[in-house]
Write an enzyme that holds these catalytic residues in place. Structure first.
Site, short mmCIF file in Angstrom:
data_model
loop_
_atom_site.label_atom_id
_atom_site.label_comp_id
_atom_site.label_asym_id
_atom_site.label_seq_id
_atom_site.Cartn_x
_atom_site.Cartn_y
_atom_site.Cartn_z
CG HIS A 66 -1.47 5.29 3.40
ND1 HIS A 66 -2.65 5.98 3.43
CD2 HIS A 66 -1.51 4.51 2.29
CE1 HIS A 66 -3.41 5.61 2.40
NE2 HIS A 66 -2.74 4.73 1.69
CG ASP A 92 2.42 0.19 -3.08
OD1 ASP A 92 2.00 1.32 -2.78
OD2 ASP A 92 1.94 -0.51 -4.00
#
Ligand code: SDX
Length: 433
Positions: free
Chosen positions: A310, A367
């Site tokens: 991320h 996700d």
């Protein structure tokens, strides 16, 4: 929005000159240098591809502390909201800045119910789309088309604004469910005022006249939670797209359609679909988890561990933890033993104990587990990013509204460092070699 404090001055020394740059501090002690006069004073620009070090705005909507794994919407911790709220309560919080009273929530729910239908002529669009059109393509086209069917876009009064926002928040479900029904050739299902926001969506997705669809409260709870987890995430790629389009004065529906297109990318919202494709590949090809971890580390191999890493979180994404628990709840309730969950847990364990991932602070993101839950609920893979869209919509709307009311707002127009040819004389075509 609270005033940003000026807490001091930084100095840029260049070419024998010193340029003072004000240092500003936000309400969570985030600090930045104000470079709004940099080019005018020094002829220098800042160079920051991907904007990893650049703040595009002040915002009071969401706070993310990537080092400590903190996520708050309007000051409320994501863990508290996911545990205690419905998605519509959180949508209200993001758009209006405060959790609703019971009266406000009832009024908001009535508004959404009243505007859950789409114009009957919009149904014709669905019938002319190619059979295997990706639902994200349909959704972005339908959302921008809302501006043709509902042209009241000035929204100067609170009532007009509530109507424009309520229409979008409500109709996105109907449009999403219709794109699914069209793709499987089943009759379209209308929303009903008898069901809640998420119940309506599931019913529009799965009810058919010949199979009595039972709404499962565990799945309703899980989907509320997943939508809350996706509801906003400060200046991510798709939200920045909404802001950039909105900064030109484009209407809300046009800006949201741009956000949908940005979210579609596999590095962003499309990752939840890419995670399942990765897990299915490992399951089918049996390449083994070790092999996939090695491939993800190999710079010569384009394979990346989808759902991992991320830009902001350099620790476990707090949303991934909640999504993993929701996943286990749904699978247990449905009595499903999904081998993909076992592979995901094993892959996570291997990666978290591997120096490549540890050194780069790569952890599961939002996700990583959501797709397994959606799959267990019977939602097809090409609808995963559509679910992300429904979740992210209130965040996008809140940012578009904040930008619209921000006195600092200017049309977004980044600079560049030109690296092309210097001036060349024109050569007529007959003289070109
Ligand atoms: C979302 O921004 C948001 O807030 C987004 C989001 C939201 O709510 O809006 O949180 C939603 O988009 C989550 C991210 C979903 N995407 C994926 O899961 C795709 C896989 N992840 C990567 O593609 C990547 O981690 C990104 C795109 C998420 C972040 O990319 P960055 O910040 O540009 O990081 P990077 O590419 O500079 O990576 C730093 C290093 C590199 O190695 P080195 O060059 O230092 O040797 O880490 C490596 C990368 O190669 N790396 C990975 C990796 N992610 C980064 N290596 C293997 N697998 C990965 N997944």
């Amino acid at each position: 929005m609270e005033e940003i404090k000026k807490i001091g001055t930084a100095e840029l020394k260049y070419d024998g000159k010193t340029y003072p740059l004000e240092v500003m501090e936000g309400t969570e002690a985030e600090r930045g240098i104000d470079i709004r006069a940099l080019r005018k004073d020094s002829r220098l620009i800042a160079f920051d591809p991907g904007y990893g070090n650049t703040g595009s705005c002040r915002s009071a909507i969401t706070f993310v502390d990537g080092e400590n794994g903190i996520l708050r919407y309007r000051g409320y911790a994501i863990e508290d909201l996911a545990t205690n709220c419905t998605f519509i309560e959180v949508a209200y919080l993001l758009v209006h800045g405060a959790l609703p009273t019971q009266n406000q929530l009832s009024k908001f729910s009535r508004l959404l119910n009243r505007h859950s239908l789409i114009h009957e002529d919009m149904r014709n669009f669905f019938r002319t789309y190619p059979e295997h059109a990706h639902p994200m393509a349909i959704l972005s086209a339908m959302v921008v088309s809302l501006s043709s069917f509902y042209p009241e876009l000035d929204a100067s009064s609170d009532e007009e604004l509530d109507l424009m926002v309520g229409r979008l928040l409500s109709k996105i479900r109907t449009l999403a469910a219709l794109s699914y029904k069209q793709s499987v050739g089943e009759p379209h299902v209308y929303p009903t005022s008898k069901l809640t926001y998420v119940e309506n969506f599931l019913n529009m997705m799965f009810y058919t006249p010949v199979a009595n669809y039972e709404i499962d409260p565990v799945q309703v709870r899980a989907l509320n939670k997943l939508l809350i987890l996706h509801a906003d995430h400060e200046q991510n790629c798709s939200t920045s797209a909404v802001r950039l389009v909105g900064s030109s004065g484009a209407n809300l529906y046009a800006a949201i359609a741009a956000g949908i297109c940005a979210l579609w990318g596999p590095l962003h919202g499309g990752a939840n679909q890419a995670v399942i494709e990765m897990l299915e590949y490992i399951h089918k090809e049996g390449e083994g988890v070790e092999k996939m971890v090695e491939r993800a580390k190999d710079k010569n191999d384009p394979f990346r561990l989808m759902g991992f890493g991320h830009r902001v979180y350099k620790t476990y994404d707090p949303r991934a933890r909640i999504a993993k628990n929701a996943c286990e709840e749904v699978l247990n309730k449905l009595g499903i033993k999904d081998p993909l969950l076992d592979i995901a847990v094993e892959l996570e364990e291997k990666a978290l104990n591997d120096s490549y991932f540890k050194d780069r602070n790569l952890y599961p993101n939002v996700d990583y587990y959501t797709g397994i839950t959606l799959r267990a609920m019977g939602i097809p893979m090409n609808m995963f990013t559509v679910i992300f869209t429904i979740g992210r919509l209130p965040g996008w709307i809140a940012h578009w509204l904040e930008l619209r009311d921000d006195p600092d707002n200017r049309i977004g127009r980044p600079r560049q460092i030109y690296s092309g040819p210097n001036h060349r004389d024109y050569v007529p075509i007959e003289q070109r070699g």
